[in-house]
Enzyme design. Structure first.
Site, PDB file in Angstrom:
ATOM      1  N   HIS A 193      76.531 -27.187  80.928  1.00  0.00           N
ATOM      2  CA  HIS A 193      76.866 -25.719  81.525  1.00  0.00           C
ATOM      3  C   HIS A 193      76.490 -24.730  80.362  1.00  0.00           C
ATOM      4  O   HIS A 193      77.796 -24.157  80.103  1.00  0.00           O
ATOM      5  CB  HIS A 193      78.246 -25.554  82.244  1.00  0.00           C
ATOM      6  CG  HIS A 193      78.170 -26.213  83.490  1.00  0.00           C
ATOM      7  ND1 HIS A 193      77.941 -25.648  84.745  1.00  0.00           N
ATOM      8  CD2 HIS A 193      78.398 -27.582  83.774  1.00  0.00           C
ATOM      9  CE1 HIS A 193      77.988 -26.793  85.700  1.00  0.00           C
ATOM     10  NE2 HIS A 193      78.645 -27.588  85.388  1.00  0.00           N
ATOM     11  N   CYS A 236      73.326 -28.422  85.522  1.00  0.00           N
ATOM     12  CA  CYS A 236      74.038 -29.239  86.217  1.00  0.00           C
ATOM     13  C   CYS A 236      73.657 -30.089  87.742  1.00  0.00           C
ATOM     14  O   CYS A 236      72.619 -30.500  87.566  1.00  0.00           O
ATOM     15  CB  CYS A 236      75.599 -28.892  86.488  1.00  0.00           C
ATOM     16  SG  CYS A 236      76.831 -29.969  86.701  1.00  0.00           S
ATOM     17  N   GLU A 277      75.712 -21.708  80.987  1.00  0.00           N
ATOM     18  CA  GLU A 277      75.898 -20.172  81.568  1.00  0.00           C
ATOM     19  C   GLU A 277      77.597 -20.156  81.227  1.00  0.00           C
ATOM     20  O   GLU A 277      77.854 -18.680  81.395  1.00  0.00           O
ATOM     21  CB  GLU A 277      75.980 -20.493  82.796  1.00  0.00           C
ATOM     22  CG  GLU A 277      77.164 -20.738  83.693  1.00  0.00           C
ATOM     23  CD  GLU A 277      77.155 -22.440  84.171  1.00  0.00           C
ATOM     24  OE1 GLU A 277      76.254 -23.093  83.268  1.00  0.00           O
ATOM     25  OE2 GLU A 277      77.919 -22.931  84.951  1.00  0.00           O
TER      26      GLU A 277
END
Ligand code: MN
Length: 247
Positions: free
Chosen positions: A217, A117, A219
């Site tokens: 994202h 990001c 993660e």
């Protein structure tokens, strides 16, 4: 050996009440740490520093890969030669200057870098690229890209890119939590993924084993394979880098 991944973190100098109030505070969303640990790496949080030029190289000597994280605030448009055209908070200069210094030296040694990001935007700006300061205002036909951690829109992955080799998919559904995006891609980088509205969703450096940024994202490690696959590919190259540096 599990590779050690340096993870850049954020800084509240006392003006962000949501993170430590008026007390200067270094902080990082745990999901970045968790994603590295859960996919086989050892996370090491890197705090913003007063004098990054003195510390960037010694830090890089002790890690095997660099993870550039996202952030609430945005990069100061001065960093890409523009004035700030809209209202948004900018990243603390302590954070950005450390990240820029880490990127510069990490590239010199071909260390694997993953930018997520805002971290992808940092990668682009550090190499001379520019950003849309506000997608909705500057790309009026774009879809809504501020939709949090749940899958939000499709992306197309460009064939022949590193990202394509890693994910082995032409299209996938990703989450989306950004209001800025890459405008001009930095010299030495190419676009590896795009949303259907033309918003750039990934870039990568040519001629490096793994210097890659994604606008979404991974993660969050949503219940999909591609997020885990991306982290595992990053960690695999980081482990290889470690081995080469020790030999
Ligand atoms: Mn998006």
């Amino acid at each position: 050996m599990r590779p050690i991944i340096g993870i850049t973190s954020d800084y509240n100098g006392g003006d962000r009440p949501e993170f430590g109030g008026k007390i200067p505070t270094c902080f990082l969303r745990d999901r970045y740490v968790h994603a590295i640990e859960a996919t086989g790496g050892i996370p090491m949080i890197l705090p913003p520093l007063e004098a990054p030029s003195k510390s960037a190289r010694p830090i890089l000597e002790r890690i095997d890969g660099l993870l550039l994280t996202g952030s609430g605030p945005d990069i100061d448009p001065k960093a890409y030669g523009e004035r700030q055209r809209f209202r948004f908070k900018v990243i603390d200069p302590k954070r950005f200057s450390l990240e820029r210094e880490l990127i510069r030296h990490a590239l010199k040694r071909a260390m694997p870098i993953l930018g997520i990001c805002g971290g992808m935007q940092t990668l682009n700006v550090a190499a001379g690229g520019t950003l849309y300061q506000d997608i909705r205002k500057q790309m009026p036909k774009a879809m809504q890209h501020q939709r949090g951690g749940k899958p939000a829109h499709l992306i197309s992955v460009k064939r022949g890119t590193l990202l394509s080799k890693v994910l082995k998919q032409d299209q996938l559904q990703v989450n989306s939590a950004h209001h800025q995006g890459v405008k001009q891609v930095a010299p030495g980088y190419v676009v590896n993924a795009e949303a259907p509205d033309g918003v750039i969703e990934g870039i990568e450096a040519i001629d490096y084993p793994f210097v890659l940024g994604v606008q979404w994202h991974p993660e969050f490690l949503n219940a999909d394979d591609q997020s885990t696959t991306l982290f595992k590919a990053f960690l695999k190259i980081a482990a290889r880098y470690r081995h080469q540096m020790k030999c």
